[in-house]
Design an enzyme around this catalytic site. Structure first.
Site, PDB file in Angstrom:
ATOM      1  N   HIS A   1      -6.964  12.331  -0.971  1.00 36.20           N
ATOM      2  CA  HIS A   1      -8.040  11.216  -1.984  1.00 36.20           C
ATOM      3  C   HIS A   1      -8.987  11.399  -0.161  1.00 36.20           C
ATOM      4  O   HIS A   1      -9.336  11.761   0.772  1.00 36.20           O
ATOM      5  CB  HIS A   1      -7.212  10.012  -1.718  1.00 36.20           C
ATOM      6  CG  HIS A   1      -7.441   9.162  -0.391  1.00 36.20           C
ATOM      7  ND1 HIS A   1      -5.434  10.011   0.310  1.00 36.20           N
ATOM      8  CD2 HIS A   1      -7.615   9.027   0.219  1.00 36.20           C
ATOM      9  CE1 HIS A   1      -5.190   9.005   1.522  1.00 36.20           C
ATOM     10  NE2 HIS A   1      -6.271   8.606   1.929  1.00 36.20           N
TER      11      HIS A   1
HETATM   12  P1  TYD Z   1      -1.127   7.218  -0.215  1.00 36.18           P
HETATM   13  O1  TYD Z   1      -2.092   6.791   0.064  1.00 36.18           O
HETATM   14  O2  TYD Z   1      -1.678   7.041  -1.628  1.00 36.18           O
HETATM   15  O3  TYD Z   1      -0.255   8.212   1.048  1.00 36.18           O
HETATM   16  P2  TYD Z   1      -0.894   9.674   1.470  1.00 36.18           P
HETATM   17  O4  TYD Z   1      -2.315   9.539   1.677  1.00 36.18           O
HETATM   18  O5  TYD Z   1      -0.737  10.266   2.795  1.00 36.18           O
HETATM   19  O6  TYD Z   1      -0.666  10.635   0.866  1.00 36.18           O
HETATM   20  O7  TYD Z   1      -0.159   6.024   0.177  1.00 36.18           O
HETATM   21  C1  TYD Z   1       1.502   6.075  -0.459  1.00 36.18           C
HETATM   22  C2  TYD Z   1       2.038   4.838  -0.823  1.00 36.18           C
HETATM   23  O8  TYD Z   1       2.071   3.763  -0.226  1.00 36.18           O
HETATM   24  C3  TYD Z   1       1.360   4.305  -2.134  1.00 36.18           C
HETATM   25  O9  TYD Z   1       1.703   3.620  -3.171  1.00 36.18           O
HETATM   26  C4  TYD Z   1       0.328   3.154  -1.492  1.00 36.18           C
HETATM   27  C5  TYD Z   1       1.523   2.846  -0.383  1.00 36.18           C
HETATM   28  N1  TYD Z   1       0.848   2.061   1.191  1.00 36.18           N
HETATM   29  C6  TYD Z   1       0.664   0.839   1.121  1.00 36.18           C
HETATM   30  O10 TYD Z   1       1.189   0.343   0.918  1.00 36.18           O
HETATM   31  N2  TYD Z   1      -0.121   0.495   2.540  1.00 36.18           N
HETATM   32  C7  TYD Z   1      -0.781   1.439   2.794  1.00 36.18           C
HETATM   33  O11 TYD Z   1      -1.335   0.985   4.107  1.00 36.18           O
HETATM   34  C8  TYD Z   1      -0.598   2.662   2.547  1.00 36.18           C
HETATM   35  C9  TYD Z   1      -1.487   3.692   3.681  1.00 36.18           C
HETATM   36  C10 TYD Z   1      -0.076   2.678   2.058  1.00 36.18           C
END
Ligand code: TYD
Length: 146
Positions: free
Chosen positions: A60
Site C-alpha cells: 500500500h
Molecule cells: P495493514 O496496514 O494492512 O498491515 P500491513 O500493511 O502491515 O500488511 O493493517 C492490518 C490490519 O491492522 C488492518 O485491519 C488495519 C489494522 N491496523 C490498525 O488497526 N492500526 C494500525 O495502526 C495499523 C498499522 C493497522
C-alpha cells in the site's frame, strides 16, 4: 515539520537513516526523539511480529503519513516504488531505519525467522490515508495538481 508533496514524491526522498547508538558492553540502546532523530513527530508506534515464513506485508501507499521502519530484530527487505522507479532496501540491524515519505508504494518481503518490524508513524491510524490498490496509487501519482 517536513512537508513533501505525496503526488510528486520519489524514492529519492526516502532515506536510510543511521540511528544514534549508545554503546554498552551489556547491550546497546537506540533512543529516538521525534523531530530530532527523525524528521517528524511520532504519534503512533506499532510493530509486526510472528510473521510466518514466506509472508509479505505492506502492499500500500499513504497519502499523508511519514514513517520510519526499523528491523528491531532479524531482517527483511523493503521495496519502495514511486510509480516510476523501484528500489529495495535491506534492513538487518536495529540502528538503521528507512524513512518513507507519503506517496510511496511499499512492500515488505523476505522476513527472517523471528523478525520484528518496528514502525514509527507521524499520525494515528486512519484507513482513509491508505491507497491499497496499485491502480489507484498510479492514478494518485499521475494527476498532480499544479
Ligand atoms: P495493514 O496496514 O494492512 O498491515 P500491513 O500493511 O502491515 O500488511 O493493517 C492490518 C490490519 O491492522 C488492518 O485491519 C488495519 C489494522 N491496523 C490498525 O488497526 N492500526 C494500525 O495502526 C495499523 C498499522 C493497522
Amino acid at each position: 515539520m517536513i512537508n513533501i508533496d505525496p503526488k510528486s514524491s520519489t524514492i529519492e526522498d526516502c532515506k536510510l537513516l543511521t540511528l544514534p547508538k549508545i554503546h554498552n558492553p551489556a547491550g546497546n540502546i537506540t533512543a529516538l526523539n521525534g523531530n530530532i532523530d527523525l524528521p517528524f513527530d511520532i504519534k503512533r508506534v506499532y510493530y509486526l511480529y510472528d510473521i510466518p515464513g514466506g509472508e509479505e506485508r505492506g502492499g500500500h501507499a499513504h497519502k499523508e503519513l511519514y514513517q520510519l521502519l526499523i528491523a528491531a530484530s532479524g531482517s527483511f527487505d523493503v521495496i519502495l516504488d514511486d510509480g516510476k522507479t523501484k528500489k529495495t532496501v535491506n534492513l538487518n540491524r536495529p540502528y538503521f531505519g528507512i524513512f518513507i515519505v507519503p506517496g510511496i508504494w511499499r512492500e515488505l518481503v523476505n522476513f527472517s525467522s523471528g523478525a520484528i518490524c518496528l514502525v514509527l508513524a507521524s499520525n494515528k491510524y486512519n484507513e482513509n490515508d491508505y491507497l491499497r490498490i496499485y491502480k489507484q496509487f498510479n492514478i494518485f501519482k499521475k494527476y498532480k495538481i499544479k
